[in-house]
Design an enzyme around this catalytic site. Structure first.
Site, PDB file in Angstrom:
ATOM      1  N   ASP A   1     -28.373  55.626  89.946  1.00 50.60           N
ATOM      2  CA  ASP A   1     -28.900  55.401  88.606  1.00 50.60           C
ATOM      3  C   ASP A   1     -30.216  54.629  88.597  1.00 50.60           C
ATOM      4  O   ASP A   1     -30.856  54.512  87.547  1.00 50.60           O
ATOM      5  CB  ASP A   1     -27.882  54.625  87.753  1.00 50.60           C
ATOM      6  CG  ASP A   1     -26.741  55.491  87.263  1.00 50.60           C
ATOM      7  OD1 ASP A   1     -26.794  56.717  87.474  1.00 50.60           O
ATOM      8  OD2 ASP A   1     -25.795  54.942  86.682  1.00 50.60           O
TER       9      ASP A   1
ATOM     10  N   LYS B   1     -28.440  51.608  79.556  1.00 49.92           N
ATOM     11  CA  LYS B   1     -28.498  53.047  79.311  1.00 49.92           C
ATOM     12  C   LYS B   1     -27.137  53.527  78.838  1.00 49.92           C
ATOM     13  O   LYS B   1     -26.095  52.903  79.078  1.00 49.92           O
ATOM     14  CB  LYS B   1     -28.917  53.811  80.563  1.00 49.92           C
ATOM     15  CG  LYS B   1     -27.989  53.645  81.787  1.00 49.92           C
ATOM     16  CD  LYS B   1     -26.772  54.534  81.820  1.00 49.92           C
ATOM     17  CE  LYS B   1     -25.952  54.362  83.101  1.00 49.92           C
ATOM     18  NZ  LYS B   1     -24.624  55.034  83.063  1.00 49.92           N
TER      19      LYS B   1
END
Length: 280
Positions: A132, A9
């Protein structure tokens, strides 16, 4: 046997808006998932194992095994799995490798062990492993608030990204312990970010502590506006054409490396497993 790409990401921006009493920082960010990442292979087994291990990471600290054991404990499952990790993403890079691996393990083992937990249940487990992890469990590029767990899916314009990997690992704990770190950014709306852009509040501190990251940002900015992802060390820039990003990568400074990836709205894990991700 099941092989999945555990995606990286990017934080297209990262504003730190405060600090809670428990020490966690509140933030706003926009997570962009990529079509590039580590490869994880899962096979049925009577015992739970992961090969190979990661250098400098004890078995009990490995997020893949922690995720698997957490899933076993929460469901009472006594099944095992042979997990093989092909590590392509750098450690300490700010691109979510460990968190993505943990989420991939939760999603894959939920199916392999026929546990039938929902994405809500898996995301709640993932949050116990790291802030996350939920975005990778949810499987969509997303606007995030809170400590990163309050997510809203976003369909972003397709872009190609050059991710540059400096020859260092950044300690997230060290960055968040710095007095100079900005912790009072005003909250913004998604419309304001899309109109005006944003910044990474960690970047100034990381530049001071890690000159390799500062150099990467300055070098890449010669070709396209560059930004750091997460707390670093990786930096990135976007390009309309993949060929343009690849041409810049071929000029990569000595001692640095990188890769080119495409931003995607849906995680390749969810696409492979047939998991619906709309609407969180």
């Amino acid at each position: 046997m099941l092989t999945l790409i555990s995606p990286a990401k990017l934080n297209l921006f990262l504003h730190i808006t405060g600090r809670r009493a428990d020490g966690y920082h509140t933030l706003q960010t926009l997570f962009q998932l990529l079509d590039y990442g580590d490869a994880l292979t899962f096979a049925a087994s009577e015992t739970l194992s992961l090969q190979p291990g990661l250098p400098g990471v004890a078995s009990e600290d490995n997020l893949v095994l922690r995720a698997a054991r957490l899933l076993q404990r929460q469901t009472g499952c006594d099944k095992g799995a042979k997990i093989t990790l092909d590590k392509r993403l750098p450690l300490g890079g700010g691109i979510g490798g460990g968190s993505s691996n943990a989420a991939t393990a939760l999603l894959a083992l939920n199916q392999l062990w026929n546990l039938r937990l929902t994405l809500d249940q898996l995301a709640a487990l993932g949050l116990q492993l790291g802030a996350d992890v939920p975005v990778f469990v949810r499987g969509r590029s997303a606007w995030a608030e809170g400590v990163g767990e309050t997510l809203r899916p976003v369909a972003l314009p397709e872009r190609n990204y050059l991710i540059l990997v400096p020859p260092c690992q950044v300690s997230t704990a060290l960055i968040f312990s710095q007095q100079a770190l900005t912790r009072n950014s005003s909250a913004i709306t998604m419309a304001a970010f899309l109109r005006e852009g944003g910044r990474n509040d960690c970047e100034t501190v990381v530049r001071l502590l890690y000159p390799e990251v500062a150099y990467a940002l300055d070098w890449l900015s010669n070709f396209s506006p560059a930004r750091m992802t997460g707390t670093g060390a990786c930096v990135f820039a976007s390009f309309t054409e993949r060929s343009a990003a690849e041409a810049v990568l071929r000029q990569c400074p000595e001692g640095y490396r990188g890769f080119v990836a495409r931003g995607v709205s849906e995680s390749p894990v969810h696409a492979a497993l047939g998991i619906a991700t709309e609407g969180f």
